[in-house]
Design an enzyme around this catalytic site. Structure first.
Site, PDB file in Angstrom:
ATOM      1  CE  LYS A   1      -4.026  -1.942   2.245  1.00 43.24           C
ATOM      2  NZ  LYS A   1      -3.562  -3.333   2.109  1.00 43.24           N
TER       3      LYS A   1
ATOM      4  N   GLY B   1       7.230  -7.407  -7.376  1.00 45.63           N
ATOM      5  CA  GLY B   1       6.423  -8.091  -8.391  1.00 45.63           C
ATOM      6  C   GLY B   1       5.980  -7.088  -9.441  1.00 45.63           C
TER       7      GLY B   1
ATOM      8  N   GLY C   1       3.469  -5.022  -9.693  1.00 42.34           N
ATOM      9  CA  GLY C   1       3.099  -3.676  -9.266  1.00 42.34           C
ATOM     10  C   GLY C   1       4.321  -2.840  -8.927  1.00 42.34           C
TER      11      GLY C   1
ATOM     12  CG  ASP D   1       1.049 -14.171  -7.083  1.00 45.42           C
ATOM     13  OD1 ASP D   1       0.830 -14.912  -6.113  1.00 45.42           O
ATOM     14  OD2 ASP D   1       0.735 -12.965  -7.102  1.00 45.42           O
TER      15      ASP D   1
ATOM     16  CG  MET E   1      -2.560 -16.607  -1.676  1.00 48.93           C
ATOM     17  SD  MET E   1      -1.276 -15.689  -0.794  1.00 48.93           S
ATOM     18  CE  MET E   1      -2.264 -14.856   0.444  1.00 48.93           C
ATOM     19  N   GLY E   2      -2.164 -16.757  -5.797  1.00 50.38           N
ATOM     20  CA  GLY E   2      -1.656 -16.714  -7.176  1.00 50.38           C
ATOM     21  C   GLY E   2      -2.217 -15.551  -7.965  1.00 50.38           C
TER      22      GLY E   2
ATOM     23  CG  LEU F   1      -0.698 -20.902   6.705  1.00 50.76           C
ATOM     24  CD1 LEU F   1      -1.452 -22.211   6.828  1.00 50.76           C
ATOM     25  CD2 LEU F   1       0.241 -20.712   7.887  1.00 50.76           C
TER      26      LEU F   1
ATOM     27  NE  ARG G   1       2.833 -12.437   0.985  1.00 51.96           N
ATOM     28  CZ  ARG G   1       1.817 -11.564   0.992  1.00 51.96           C
ATOM     29  NH1 ARG G   1       0.852 -11.676   0.102  1.00 51.96           N
ATOM     30  NH2 ARG G   1       1.779 -10.587   1.863  1.00 51.96           N
TER      31      ARG G   1
HETATM   32  O1  F6P Z   1       0.974 -11.361  -4.985  1.00 50.30           O
HETATM   33  C1  F6P Z   1       1.204 -12.171  -3.884  1.00 50.30           C
HETATM   34  C2  F6P Z   1      -0.080 -12.433  -3.135  1.00 50.30           C
HETATM   35  O2  F6P Z   1       0.212 -13.292  -2.042  1.00 50.30           O
HETATM   36  C3  F6P Z   1      -1.235 -12.973  -3.975  1.00 50.30           C
HETATM   37  O3  F6P Z   1      -1.081 -14.326  -4.287  1.00 50.30           O
HETATM   38  C4  F6P Z   1      -2.421 -12.625  -3.107  1.00 50.30           C
HETATM   39  O4  F6P Z   1      -3.599 -12.477  -3.868  1.00 50.30           O
HETATM   40  C5  F6P Z   1      -2.016 -11.313  -2.507  1.00 50.30           C
HETATM   41  O5  F6P Z   1      -0.600 -11.229  -2.589  1.00 50.30           O
HETATM   42  C6  F6P Z   1      -2.453 -11.124  -1.082  1.00 50.30           C
HETATM   43  O6  F6P Z   1      -2.104  -9.856  -0.689  1.00 50.30           O
HETATM   44  P1  F6P Z   1      -2.247  -9.329   0.807  1.00 50.30           P
HETATM   45  O7  F6P Z   1      -1.022  -9.762   1.551  1.00 50.30           O
HETATM   46  O8  F6P Z   1      -2.339  -7.864   0.648  1.00 50.30           O
HETATM   47  O9  F6P Z   1      -3.487  -9.939   1.382  1.00 50.30           O
END
Ligand code: F6P
Length: 357
Positions: free
Chosen positions: A73, A113, A115, A138, A180-181, A282, A284
């Site tokens: 953010k 990534g 962004g 991802d 996720m992904g 989990l 990440r």
């Molecule tokens: O881009 C990595 C990611 O873990 C995505 O797979 C998932 O949609 C997003 O980030 C989740 O983001 P946040 O940590 O903001 O919930």
């Protein structure tokens, strides 16, 4: 010479390995490394940073997360919604530039990534000495076959499936795992195949509940009373809806919730008990796998090499077992998605995995 490093966006196993690689390679050249905290936010005056010396990176290779902190953010968000680009405002860029100038940063390594690298690309176009390093669980960045963090996330999916398998078998249930992904199905496909899933539902392949239910009923008739389903968070419901937790948050939309929808529709259609589990963050967390540690470290070393060559506007990239580089622009202009006709998808189908199509 002094260089900077920041990581931005979601955290990812292997980020500390990149920092380890950068600090190690830079110190060999006699360079000083400044690590900015919390992504680009650390660049805002008065600057939030730490000087990184080799002794500061001892033991970090095995740590998940990032010692620098991160955010997806803040003031520098360049991707919103489903990948729409939003420019970082000029006054924000100007303020951050004051810190760069004040600290005499000659190269800024941006580990991010899609962004964050889009932000990096904007800054490069405005004259900043940016080097990109691809980071995302991802694995959806064009121009690199792999990003570090993906292998660790897939390992977590496999571990979860191994656990769900025994519960599914014991209760003769349909077990649905939402992974996720974002808008790419790599984690679902790799995790699903490696974890022995029977059904894998991807954003790239439209699916029908009737087809999945028929598949489950057929398995039941053959004596396989439990079914493991992996669904990617970004898969579209057959009616076209992408299920979201928050469509209006700052930055990219928050996906999530499709697992529960899939479980309840399959329960209705098959008459079998179905349960959904959302694996969430989990995927990440935790220690990076050996592969992600090595990939991250190599990416960090290569980023310093690019800085030495003055190859700004380039991103480290992994292709054919080789760490090279590409223009950042090439990496961010479109997402790398699963090709429904690819050998990997065909192999999944060949071993009897249902993709719902
Ligand atoms: O881009 C990595 C990611 O873990 C995505 O797979 C998932 O949609 C997003 O980030 C989740 O983001 P946040 O940590 O903001 O919930």
């Amino acid at each position: 010479m002094r260089i900077g490093i920041l990581n931005s966006g979601g955290d990812c196993p292997g980020l500390n390995a990149v920092i380890h690689g950068v600090v190690g390679a830079a110190s060999q050249l006699g360079w000083e490394v400044i690590g900015f905290r919390d992504g680009f936010e650390g660049l805002l005056p008065p600057g939030d940073y730490m000087v990184l010396k080799p002794r500061d990176t001892i033991g970090i290779l095995k740590l998940g997360g990032t010692i620098l902190g991160t955010t997806n953010k803040g003031h520098f968000v360049a991707k919103i919604g489903k990948g729409d680009i939003a420019e970082v405002p000029a006054d924000v860029v100007a303020k951050a530039k004051q810190t760069m100038d004040h600290l005499e940063i000659r190269a800024l390594i941006v580990v991010g990534g899609d962004g964050s690298l889009t932000t990096g690309l904007q800054l490069f176009r405005e004259g900043w000495p940016i080097i990109g390093v691809p980071k995302t669980i991802d694995n959806d960045l064009s121009a690199t076959a792999f990003t570090f963090g993906f292998d660790s996330a897939v390992s977590t999916v496999v571990d979860a499936l191994d656990r769900l398998h025994t519960t599914g078998e014991s209760h003769k249930r349909v077990m649905v795992l939402e992974v996720m992904g974002r808008h790419a199905g790599w984690i679902a496909l790799w995790g699903g195949i490696a974890g022995g899933a029977n059904v894998v539902l991807l954003p790239e392949i439209p699916f029908s509940f009737e087809k999945v239910a028929e598949f489950i009923n057929r398995r039941d008739a053959q004596g396989h009373h439990s079914t493991l389903v992996v669904v990617a968070e970004g898969a579209s419901m057959p009616e076209g809806e992408i299920v979201m937790i928050d469509a209006n948050c700052p930055g990219e939309v928050r996906l999530g919730g499709i697992g529960e929808r899939v479980a309840s529709r399959l329960e209705k259609l098959t008459g079998k008990d179905a349960r959904a589990c959302v694996l969430g963050h989990l995927q990440r967390g935790g220690s990076p796998t050996a592969l992600d540690r090595i990939l991250g470290m190599r990416f960090g070393v290569k980023a310093v090499k690019l800085a030495e060559e003055g190859a700004f506007g380039r991103m480290v990239s992994y292709q054919s077992y080789h760490v090279g580089s590409v223009e950042i622009e090439e990496a961010v202009h479109q997402l790398r998605l699963v090709d429904p006709e690819s050998e990997l998808v065909m192999a999944a189908k060949a071993v009897g995995i249902c993709l719902g199509d």
